[in-house]
Scaffold this active site. Structure first.
Site, PDB file in Angstrom:
ATOM      1  N   GLY A 114       0.795  -1.231   0.000  1.00  0.00           N
ATOM      2  CA  GLY A 114       0.000   0.000   0.000  1.00  0.00           C
ATOM      3  C   GLY A 114       0.821   1.271   0.000  1.00  0.00           C
ATOM      4  CB  SER A 122       1.067  10.947  -9.708  1.00  0.00           C
ATOM      5  OG  SER A 122       0.228  10.306 -10.628  1.00  0.00           O
ATOM      6  NE  ARG A 258     -16.405 -11.263 -40.633  1.00  0.00           N
ATOM      7  CZ  ARG A 258     -17.700 -11.502 -40.524  1.00  0.00           C
ATOM      8  NH1 ARG A 258     -18.146 -12.706 -40.237  1.00  0.00           N
ATOM      9  NH2 ARG A 258     -18.571 -10.518 -40.694  1.00  0.00           N
ATOM     10  CB  ILE A 327      -8.597  -7.038 -36.540  1.00  0.00           C
ATOM     11  CG1 ILE A 327      -7.493  -6.105 -37.051  1.00  0.00           C
ATOM     12  CG2 ILE A 327      -8.558  -8.390 -37.259  1.00  0.00           C
ATOM     13  CD1 ILE A 327      -6.079  -6.527 -36.723  1.00  0.00           C
ATOM     14  CD  GLU A 353       3.911  -2.048  -9.933  1.00  0.00           C
ATOM     15  OE1 GLU A 353       5.125  -1.852 -10.140  1.00  0.00           O
ATOM     16  OE2 GLU A 353       3.452  -3.155  -9.623  1.00  0.00           O
ATOM     17  CB  SER A 356       1.848   6.797 -19.885  1.00  0.00           C
ATOM     18  OG  SER A 356       1.535   5.454 -20.170  1.00  0.00           O
ATOM     19  CD  GLU A 357      -0.163  10.770 -18.572  1.00  0.00           C
ATOM     20  OE1 GLU A 357      -0.221   9.838 -17.745  1.00  0.00           O
ATOM     21  OE2 GLU A 357      -0.900  10.834 -19.568  1.00  0.00           O
TER      22      GLU A 357
HETATM   23  C1  LIG Z   1      -6.398  -1.890 -10.655  1.00  0.00           C
HETATM   24  C2  LIG Z   1      -5.440  -1.051  -9.851  1.00  0.00           C
HETATM   25  C3  LIG Z   1      -4.587  -1.681  -8.955  1.00  0.00           C
HETATM   26  C4  LIG Z   1      -3.730  -0.914  -8.165  1.00  0.00           C
HETATM   27  N1  LIG Z   1      -2.960  -1.542  -7.217  1.00  0.00           N
HETATM   28  C5  LIG Z   1      -2.239  -0.779  -6.351  1.00  0.00           C
HETATM   29  C6  LIG Z   1      -1.556  -1.399  -5.252  1.00  0.00           C
HETATM   30  O1  LIG Z   1      -1.576  -2.621  -5.080  1.00  0.00           O
HETATM   31  N2  LIG Z   1      -0.880  -0.583  -4.387  1.00  0.00           N
HETATM   32  C7  LIG Z   1      -0.835   0.766  -4.522  1.00  0.00           C
HETATM   33  O2  LIG Z   1      -0.202   1.438  -3.704  1.00  0.00           O
HETATM   34  N3  LIG Z   1      -1.470   1.378  -5.564  1.00  0.00           N
HETATM   35  C8  LIG Z   1      -2.175   0.646  -6.464  1.00  0.00           C
HETATM   36  N4  LIG Z   1      -2.845   1.257  -7.503  1.00  0.00           N
HETATM   37  C9  LIG Z   1      -2.808   2.718  -7.607  1.00  0.00           C
HETATM   38  C10 LIG Z   1      -2.041   3.223  -8.819  1.00  0.00           C
HETATM   39  O3  LIG Z   1      -0.678   3.046  -8.635  1.00  0.00           O
HETATM   40  C11 LIG Z   1      -2.454   4.707  -9.009  1.00  0.00           C
HETATM   41  O4  LIG Z   1      -3.776   4.692  -9.502  1.00  0.00           O
HETATM   42  C12 LIG Z   1      -1.527   5.453  -9.932  1.00  0.00           C
HETATM   43  O5  LIG Z   1      -0.273   5.629  -9.354  1.00  0.00           O
HETATM   44  C13 LIG Z   1      -2.090   6.819 -10.335  1.00  0.00           C
HETATM   45  O6  LIG Z   1      -2.520   7.545  -9.240  1.00  0.00           O
HETATM   46  P1  LIG Z   1      -3.973   8.199  -9.245  1.00  0.00           P
HETATM   47  O7  LIG Z   1      -4.932   7.152  -9.653  1.00  0.00           O
HETATM   48  O8  LIG Z   1      -4.203   8.868  -7.934  1.00  0.00           O
HETATM   49  O9  LIG Z   1      -3.924   9.291 -10.388  1.00  0.00           O
HETATM   50  P2  LIG Z   1      -3.416  10.815 -10.240  1.00  0.00           P
HETATM   51  O10 LIG Z   1      -2.079  10.840  -9.629  1.00  0.00           O
HETATM   52  O11 LIG Z   1      -4.485  11.632  -9.637  1.00  0.00           O
HETATM   53  O12 LIG Z   1      -3.268  11.210 -11.779  1.00  0.00           O
HETATM   54  C14 LIG Z   1      -4.374  11.642 -12.588  1.00  0.00           C
HETATM   55  C15 LIG Z   1      -3.804  12.051 -13.947  1.00  0.00           C
HETATM   56  O13 LIG Z   1      -2.915  13.171 -13.774  1.00  0.00           O
HETATM   57  C16 LIG Z   1      -1.649  12.831 -14.355  1.00  0.00           C
HETATM   58  N5  LIG Z   1      -0.568  13.458 -13.577  1.00  0.00           N
HETATM   59  C17 LIG Z   1      -0.383  13.435 -12.227  1.00  0.00           C
HETATM   60  N6  LIG Z   1       0.725  14.087 -11.903  1.00  0.00           N
HETATM   61  C18 LIG Z   1       1.279  14.535 -13.066  1.00  0.00           C
HETATM   62  C19 LIG Z   1       2.444  15.280 -13.392  1.00  0.00           C
HETATM   63  N7  LIG Z   1       3.301  15.692 -12.470  1.00  0.00           N
HETATM   64  N8  LIG Z   1       2.670  15.555 -14.717  1.00  0.00           N
HETATM   65  C20 LIG Z   1       1.815  15.120 -15.666  1.00  0.00           C
HETATM   66  N9  LIG Z   1       0.702  14.417 -15.416  1.00  0.00           N
HETATM   67  C21 LIG Z   1       0.439  14.130 -14.132  1.00  0.00           C
HETATM   68  C22 LIG Z   1      -1.574  11.306 -14.290  1.00  0.00           C
HETATM   69  O14 LIG Z   1      -0.640  10.804 -15.239  1.00  0.00           O
HETATM   70  C23 LIG Z   1      -3.016  10.932 -14.622  1.00  0.00           C
HETATM   71  O15 LIG Z   1      -3.194  10.978 -16.014  1.00  0.00           O
HETATM   72  C24 LIG Z   1      -3.685   0.501  -8.325  1.00  0.00           C
HETATM   73  C25 LIG Z   1      -4.518   1.121  -9.258  1.00  0.00           C
HETATM   74  C26 LIG Z   1      -5.398   0.364 -10.011  1.00  0.00           C
HETATM   75  C27 LIG Z   1      -6.308   1.075 -10.976  1.00  0.00           C
END
Ligand SMILES: Cc1cc2nc3c(=O)[nH]c(=O)nc-3n(C[C@H](O)[C@H](O)[C@H](O)COP(=O)(O)OP(=O)(O)OC[C@H]3O[C@@H](n4cnc5c(N)ncnc54)[C@H](O)[C@@H]3O)c2cc1C
Length: 369
Positions: A114, A122, A258, A327, A353, A356-357
């Protein structure tokens, strides 16, 4: 050998149930117990702690094979091995490794990890969950979101704030076992894809944990987590590669079968060029992953290479799954054919994890330093 074993297992024990588990959002814990018996749940753990003692090439191979069949199982396999188990393996002391690794490697226990919170994804550094030392115990308060195996996990490595907010030195990593007082799980997410991989909240309400459960020293947790993610991203890249390959293989078969306008659709350049692009991008992703895995095995830095592999492979997975649906035409839009699931599952790879950003931020930082 690992490839054949993982492939056979996935075909026999996972493929027949993929859609059933997906529809029901069922986390098939028995599958993980079986993979534990096969050595896949402690693939990087040395034999002295009950693991298989393999390196990253074998690890990514297993994840690719499983993910070709089901991304959800691939994701959970990666999270268990790289995150929870990987964190304890890399930063645990001898007592901690002896205590927890054999249980994790055999899948007697399922691991969770966690870092993310509702308001800090992020920007994990600004987390709110705190741990305060009270005698021989840490008292933990707060919550974590999006945690893979948050409910079914028997043990979690959790990053908590033991110091100043927003400072890397203010974060520590603590192991919390299921059943610890004040530790519960919250709501299970209803997800677009990866539906057979369980994702829930973790809740800490005056949760008390022995101070011996601290990994490393206080204030080291954020640094540890970033290192764990360096390895973890290679496994998410492998997950993405498996999904891309699964979608590609299905699309090739369908394009040959197909017929439209009196010929297989594969004979239209518009379709065969899509397949050519998919095949090329898949090979490029595979090479990036192999390079990162090789460097990891040799103990070299993988900060840039794992981010590159994760960024590229996950975007390739989304592109390949999208083209596979195209396809398949209308059939690709139904649950009677496999590609709509690849399409839904693939998107997680560009988010989990580190998005992409965030990968591009890491890569840019590395090349500009
Ligand atoms: C199915 C699933 C399983 C997961 N499992 C785990 C787990 O086991 N343990 C755990 O700790 N977490 C887990 N996560 C969390 C995952 O790591 C986060 O969802 C991810 O890191 C993104 O954080 P956020 O969802 O809060 O998005 P945000 O950080 O809020 O980002 C939202 C958008 O803003 C963009 N953004 C944010 N900051 C910047 C920046 N500085 N520059 C440009 N763009 C930016 C992001 O790229 C994204 O497009 C999981 C998520 C999912 C969906």
């Amino acid at each position: 050998m690992v490839q054949e074993m993982a492939r056979d297992f996935a075909e026999k024990y996972i493929r027949p149930y993929v859609m059933e588990w997906d529809e029901a959002q069922f986390f098939p814990i028995d599958i993980f117990k079986q993979m534990g018996e096969m050595g896949l749940m402690g693939i990087l753990v040395p034999e002295e702690y009950g693991g298989s003692g393999f390196g990253y090439q074998e690890y990514v191979t297993a994840i690719v094979e499983v993910s070709k069949v089901c991304g959800s199982i691939g994701l959970s396999l990666a999270a268990h091995n790289s995150l929870c188990t990987g964190h304890i393996l890399t930063f645990g002391n001898e007592d901690q490794k002896n205590r927890w690794l054999p249980k994790l490697a055999s899948a007697e226990w399922i691991g969770a990890w966690g870092l993310t919170e509702a308001n800090t994804g992020s920007d994990a550094l600004r987390m709110n969950t705190t741990a305060v030392l009270d005698g021989d115990e840490y008292v933990i308060n707060g919550s974590k979101t999006w945690i893979t195996h948050g409910k079914s996990g028997d043990i979690a490595v959790v990053m908590v704030r033991t110091g100043e907010k927003g400072r890397a030195g203010g974060i520590s990593a603590i192991v919390i076992e299921k059943g610890s007082p004040g530790f519960t799980h919250g709501k299970k997410e209803n997800k677009l894809g990866m539906r057979a991989s369980e994702t829930t909240e973790l809740i800490f309400d005056n949760c008390r944990v022995p101070k011996e459960n601290l990994l490393g020293i206080e204030g080291e947790g954020f640094k540890q987590a970033m290192k764990v993610l360096d390895g973890g991203r290679i496994s998410i890249a492998a997950l993405a590669l498996g999904i891309a390959q699964g979608a590609f293989l299905a699309a090739v078969d369908y394009a040959k079968e197909r017929h439209q306008f009196g010929q297989p659709i594969a004979s239209f350049q518009g379709i065969s060029f899509k397949l050519a692009d998919m095949a090329t991008e898949i090979e490029a992703a595979e090479l990036l992953i192999k390079n990162a895995a090789d460097r990891k095995n040799r103990g070299l830095s993988v900060v840039k290479q794992s981010s590159m592999a994760k960024y590229y492979a996950s975007e390739v997975a989304v592109r390949c799954a999208t083209e596979a649906v195209q396809i398949f035409g209308g059939y690709g839009y139904t649950k009677d054919f496999p590609v709509e699931k690849y399409y839904r599952d693939s998107k997680l790879c560009t988010i989990g994890e580190g998005t992409s950003e965030i990968q591009k931020i890491v890569i840019a930082r590395e090349i500009l330093k």
